[in-house]
Design a protein around this motif. Structure first.
Motif, mmCIF file in Angstrom:
data_model
loop_
_atom_site.group_PDB
_atom_site.id
_atom_site.type_symbol
_atom_site.label_atom_id
_atom_site.label_comp_id
_atom_site.label_asym_id
_atom_site.label_seq_id
_atom_site.Cartn_x
_atom_site.Cartn_y
_atom_site.Cartn_z
ATOM 1 N N GLN A 125 21.867 14.960 3.471
ATOM 2 C CA GLN A 125 21.756 14.642 4.898
ATOM 3 C C GLN A 125 21.646 15.921 5.707
ATOM 4 O OE1 GLN A 125 25.187 12.236 5.817
ATOM 5 N NE2 GLN A 125 24.047 10.339 5.521
ATOM 6 N N GLY A 126 21.195 15.803 6.941
ATOM 7 C CA GLY A 126 21.226 16.908 7.903
ATOM 8 C C GLY A 126 20.536 18.156 7.395
ATOM 9 N N GLN A 127 21.249 19.294 7.508
ATOM 10 C CA GLN A 127 20.695 20.600 7.153
ATOM 11 C C GLN A 127 20.299 20.670 5.673
ATOM 12 O OE1 GLN A 127 20.228 22.555 9.718
ATOM 13 N NE2 GLN A 127 19.153 24.070 8.482
ATOM 14 N N LEU A 167 19.393 18.245 3.765
ATOM 15 C CA LEU A 167 18.186 17.439 3.557
ATOM 16 C C LEU A 167 16.945 18.227 4.014
ATOM 17 C CD1 LEU A 167 16.734 14.775 2.875
ATOM 18 C CD2 LEU A 167 17.266 13.987 5.197
ATOM 19 N N ALA A 168 17.055 18.863 5.202
ATOM 20 C CA ALA A 168 15.925 19.651 5.724
ATOM 21 C C ALA A 168 15.582 20.786 4.765
ATOM 22 C CB ALA A 168 16.270 20.195 7.098
ATOM 23 N N GLN A 169 16.630 21.425 4.238
ATOM 24 C CA GLN A 169 16.437 22.539 3.302
ATOM 25 C C GLN A 169 15.706 22.053 2.033
ATOM 26 O OE1 GLN A 169 20.186 24.407 2.446
ATOM 27 N NE2 GLN A 169 19.344 26.430 2.946
#
Ligand code: CA
Length: 518
Positions: free
Chosen positions: A252-254, A256-258
């Motif tokens: 989730q969040g960071q 997931l973006a990474q």
């Protein structure tokens, strides 16, 4: 009394002239996509897809084989389109915010009585000017449920962006004042990166096997450092997000973006009902397929859109007096030289598709090989509207070419200049000259040159700049390059221009252009 009579007479004359112009001046429907390469159009001999509506334009109109962007990147191309000027004169060499107070072809046409509209991708960082109506995507915009900006503020429209831009264009056309000719710029977001297909085409294209281009595995031998250093390679630079890989469910969040922004070194896929982990060349081939499947699916929705607009014009009896133009803001690498994206002066990126239909004026099925550049669009619109082309526009009207009569002094070379260095893809700044037979490129920050013989080497695989047999050609082209720089008043003022700010493909964030609006 005499004065009053004169005024009355002048008013009558004006009304008569206006009525005559209104009747004779053609409507202009300008349809432009973002990053659609000509070699993904079947009328251009595509090996990878079929585009029936674009082919219809080619069949009923004229296909230009040598149309080129003079700075192959989104925002500068759009500024050139509106102004008829090179980047160094319109102030948009990279992603600079467009100064909307300068003269544009939209303003000229609006003042001359055209009903003007701008719908879709704008990407110039300032509010559109010169349009009776505009509704544009903020920044790059979204493929699904996109926000749009208007003079009245921001709104979200549910659905798929290509279909929405089509519907908005139809709405503009239906509501237009019928006593004025119209000038509509219908600008699609697709098939720009993100490459998010419609539900209609995603699965269909995901099942296809797309032929690989001849230069997918190009090793860049003989080319300059600039090409070796590029970071827009299908094998090395596409992210998991680009490839639509499914993230682990717990992320989730960071985190997931990474995960999504990382470049995969392996991929687990299902083939013939079995799970398989791909690495090495098999992974590379799979990346090319995933990229092209989604890219082409996006193109297919654009082709549908063109069909809808052409059908509507025909049903309304407007086809005869409407010039329909299809182009893209530049070309794109479809795995050519192992790349995606654009920027380089190499053919797949430099070349724009250009199809023009004008019944009764353009011979159906005609093909034009003259060198055309995107500063030619604004003068062409001026000419179509019966207006004098301003002397500070740097292109030339294509109308004589539409009539099959290119002027005897038509250009035999074109000037190109790209500034966005290093940019998001580590593409080195360069300028150059292209003729019908050769291309000379200078990477000025690296002081390195490339020369290609486009007749013997259309794929531009052999840099012959240092070949002793080519030195007369090199000297002649350097002279021509210097002449073109002078002719187009390029005094190197932006030679050290740096890309602005962060962002996927430019500094304009996906937020309203109008800060006061919610
Ligand atoms: Ca573009």
């Amino acid at each position: 009394m005499i004065t009053r009579f004169r005024i009355l007479l002048m008013a009558l004359m004006f009304a008569t002239v206006s009525a005559a112009l209104g009747a004779s001046r053609p409507n202009i429907l300008f349809i432009m996509t973002d990053d659609h390469a000509a070699h993904a159009i079947s009328a251009y001999g595509s090996r990878v897809n079929q585009t029936p509506s674009m082919d219809r334009l080619a069949r009923e109109g004229m296909r230009f084989t040598h149309a080129f962007a003079v700075n192959s990147i989104c925002t500068p191309s759009r500024a050139t389109l509106l102004t008829g000027k090179y980047s160094h004169l319109n102030g948009v060499p990279v992603f600079n915010r467009f100064d909307g107070s300068q003269p544009t072809v939209a303003k000229y046409l609006q003042a001359a009585g055209y009903h003007t509209g701008m719908i879709g991708k704008w990407h110039l960082g300032s509010d559109p000017t010169g349009f009776d109506e505009w509704i544009v995507l903020p920044g790059q915009g979204d493929y699904y449920d996109p926000s749009f900006l208007t003079a009245a503020g921001r709104k979200v429209i549910r659905g798929y962006v290509t279909d929405i831009i089509t519907d908005l264009s139809l709405d503009f056309l239906k509501r237009r004042p019928t006593n004025q000719p119209f000038f509509l710029m219908c600008h699609h977001k697709a098939p720009h990166r993100g490459w998010e297909p419609s539900a209609k085409y995603r699965a269909e294209f995901a099942r296809r096997t797309i032929p690989e281009p001849a230069t997918l595995w190009d090793d860049y031998a003989t080319r300059t450092d600039a090409l070796h250093e590029n970071r827009q390679r299908v094998f090395d630079d596409l992210t998991r997000r680009d490839l639509k890989m499914t993230p682990p469910p717990h992320l989730q969040g960071q985190a997931l973006a990474q995960w999504l922004n990382a470049i995969p070194r392996e991929a687990e896929v299902e083939r013939d009902g079995r799970r398989e982990v791909l690495t090495g060349d098999a992974l590379n081939r799979w990346k090319y397929q995933r990229y092209m499947q989604d890219y082409l699916a996006c193109v297919q929705s654009v082709d549908d859109s063109i069909g809808v607009l052409l059908d509507w014009l025909a049903a309304q009896g407007l086809a005869e007096n409407t010039v329909v133009i299809y182009t893209s803001d530049q070309g794109f690498f479809l795995g050519d030289h192992g790349m995606y994206d654009k920027r380089f002066m190499y053919e797949p990126s430099l070349r724009m598709p250009l199809l023009v239909r004008w019944p009764g004026q353009i011979r159906p099925g005609s093909v034009e090989d003259a060198l055309v550049i995107n500063p030619d669009f604004a003068p062409t619109f001026m000419d179509l509207a019966g207006l004098k082309v301003p002397s500070d526009m740097q292109g030339r009207s294509l109308v004589p070419l539409f009539h099959g009569e290119p002027p005897k002094d038509w250009r035999t070379s074109l000037y190109y200049r790209y500034y966005h260095d290093p940019g998001h893809h580590n593409t080195r700044a360069h300028y150059g000259v292209r003729t019908q037979t050769h291309k000379l490129i200078y990477f000025w920050k690296k002081d390195q040159w490339e020369l290609f013989d486009l007749v013997k080497d259309p794929d531009e695989l052999h840099n012959i700049y240092s070949d002793p047999a080519q030195q007369a050609t090199v000297a002649r082209l350097k002279q021509e390059l210097a002449r073109l720089k002078r002719e187009f008043k390029d005094d190197d003022q932006f030679a050290n221009e740096q890309p602005e700010g962060p962002g996927v493909d430019g500094p304009f964030p996906d937020k309203p252009l109008l800060p006061s609006q919610p």
